[in-house]
Motif scaffolding. Structure first.
Motif, short mmCIF file in Angstrom:
data_model
loop_
_atom_site.label_atom_id
_atom_site.label_comp_id
_atom_site.label_asym_id
_atom_site.label_seq_id
_atom_site.Cartn_x
_atom_site.Cartn_y
_atom_site.Cartn_z
N VAL A 172 0.86 -1.18 0.00
CA VAL A 172 0.00 0.00 0.00
C VAL A 172 0.89 1.23 0.00
CG1 VAL A 172 -1.77 1.29 1.24
CG2 VAL A 172 -1.83 -1.22 1.25
N ASP A 189 0.97 5.14 0.54
CA ASP A 189 0.21 6.24 1.13
C ASP A 189 0.83 7.55 0.64
OD1 ASP A 189 -1.11 8.11 2.70
OD2 ASP A 189 -1.10 6.84 4.49
N GLY A 195 0.72 10.72 3.24
CA GLY A 195 0.33 10.27 4.57
C GLY A 195 1.40 10.49 5.63
N LYS A 223 3.60 8.93 8.60
CA LYS A 223 4.09 7.69 9.21
C LYS A 223 4.03 7.77 10.72
CE LYS A 223 7.80 4.34 8.50
NZ LYS A 223 9.05 4.07 7.74
N LYS A 237 -0.12 10.30 13.53
CA LYS A 237 -1.31 10.14 12.69
C LYS A 237 -2.50 10.80 13.36
CE LYS A 237 0.25 5.65 10.92
NZ LYS A 237 0.28 5.91 9.47
N ASN A 251 -6.00 3.52 10.99
CA ASN A 251 -4.57 3.33 10.78
C ASN A 251 -4.38 2.11 9.91
OD1 ASN A 251 -1.82 3.09 10.85
ND2 ASN A 251 -1.63 2.90 13.07
N ILE A 252 -3.91 2.31 8.69
CA ILE A 252 -3.74 1.21 7.74
C ILE A 252 -2.76 0.17 8.28
CG2 ILE A 252 -1.93 2.43 6.48
CD1 ILE A 252 -4.55 -0.01 5.03
N VAL A 267 3.12 -1.01 4.20
CA VAL A 267 2.77 0.39 3.91
C VAL A 267 4.03 1.18 3.63
CG1 VAL A 267 1.49 2.41 4.69
CG2 VAL A 267 0.84 0.14 5.53
N TYR A 320 5.27 5.13 2.71
CA TYR A 320 4.79 6.51 2.80
C TYR A 320 5.59 7.45 1.91
CZ TYR A 320 2.28 4.89 6.94
OH TYR A 320 1.44 4.21 7.79
N ASN A 349 5.88 11.60 1.23
CA ASN A 349 5.48 12.92 1.72
C ASN A 349 6.57 13.92 1.36
OD1 ASN A 349 4.59 15.19 3.49
ND2 ASN A 349 3.18 13.62 4.27
N ILE A 358 -3.39 5.01 -1.22
CA ILE A 358 -4.24 5.83 -0.36
C ILE A 358 -3.86 7.29 -0.55
CG2 ILE A 358 -4.79 6.43 2.03
CD1 ILE A 358 -4.37 3.54 2.79
N SER A 388 -5.32 10.42 1.43
CA SER A 388 -6.27 10.82 2.47
C SER A 388 -6.06 12.27 2.89
CB SER A 388 -6.11 9.89 3.68
OG SER A 388 -7.01 10.25 4.71
#
Length: 213
Positions: free
Chosen positions: A8, A10, A13, A15, A18, A23-24, A31, A33, A35, A62, A64
């Motif tokens: 996944v 994100d 997102g 890390k 949150k 919470n995935i 997961v 991330y 950013n 994702i 979000s």
């Protein structure tokens, strides 16, 4: 439901630190991330519109509460499509009737029609766009925010009145979902009433990149 050890990505997102209840990482998936800022401890520091990951690498992406903070949300959706495997799942959420909030900038609010057209143009299928709250939840949220800001500033100065305002805010929050459902049952949304059908706190979106034949 994603298979165990699905990858996944994100986009945008956190890390660490949150927000919210979801919470995935509570699920048996891997997961990764992406950013733009280092203080959220991403695996890759990058613009989410051009993340540098390989094509067709993710089982799911994702996005979000991110698209309102980028100047070109369609570019980010296109990047999600690029890194998704054929048949991969995109999950996105975005606010609609919510105050402008910098992170570091807030560029826009987008409607159901905008997302439907943008996702279709990119080639996504099985597109589902769900309103996350109707007119009354939107109103209750605004009252809650206003009450919080006023009481944080010590307003009104008569403390018992502040207590009353908080109680009204909590009542509205608890009742709003039931009122929204009641309006739905009455068929007001179905009749195309623009006030009720056009009011929402935000949208939840799921769609898939088409599987290869």
């Amino acid at each position: 439901m994603l298979p165990e050890q699905s990858l996944v990505i994100d986009l945008g997102g956190n890390k660490i630190r949150k927000r919210g209840n979801f919470n995935i990482e509570d699920f048996p998936v891997r997961v990764f991330y992406v950013n733009l800022v280092n203080d959220k401890k991403p695996d890759v520091i990058s613009d989410v519109g051009q993340c540098g990951l390989a094509d067709e690498v993710a089982d799911s992406v994702i996005i979000s509460e991110v698209l309102e903070h980028v100047p070109d949300p369609a570019k980010v959706l296109a990047e999600a499509y690029r890194i998704l495997k054929p048949g991969g799942l995109l999950v996105a959420t975005i606010p609609f009737m919510f105050h402008v909030h910098a992170d570091p900038h807030d560029y826009g609010r987008y409607t159901h029609s905008w997302f439907a057209q943008a996702l279709t143009n990119l080639g996504f299928e099985a597109i589902e766009i769900t309103r996350q709250g109707g007119f009354f939840l939107t109103l209750a949220g605004m009252v809650k925010q206003a009450t919080h800001e006023l009481t944080r500033a010590g307003m009104p100065r008569f403390r018992p009145l502040r207590i009353v305002l908080k109680a009204i805010s909590k009542f509205l929050q608890k009742s709003a979902k039931g009122w929204d459902l009641a309006v739905d049952r009455l068929g007001v949304y179905a009749k195309g009433n623009s006030i009720f059908s056009g009011s929402t706190t935000g949208y939840g979106i799921t769609c898939r990149r088409p599987a290869k034949p």
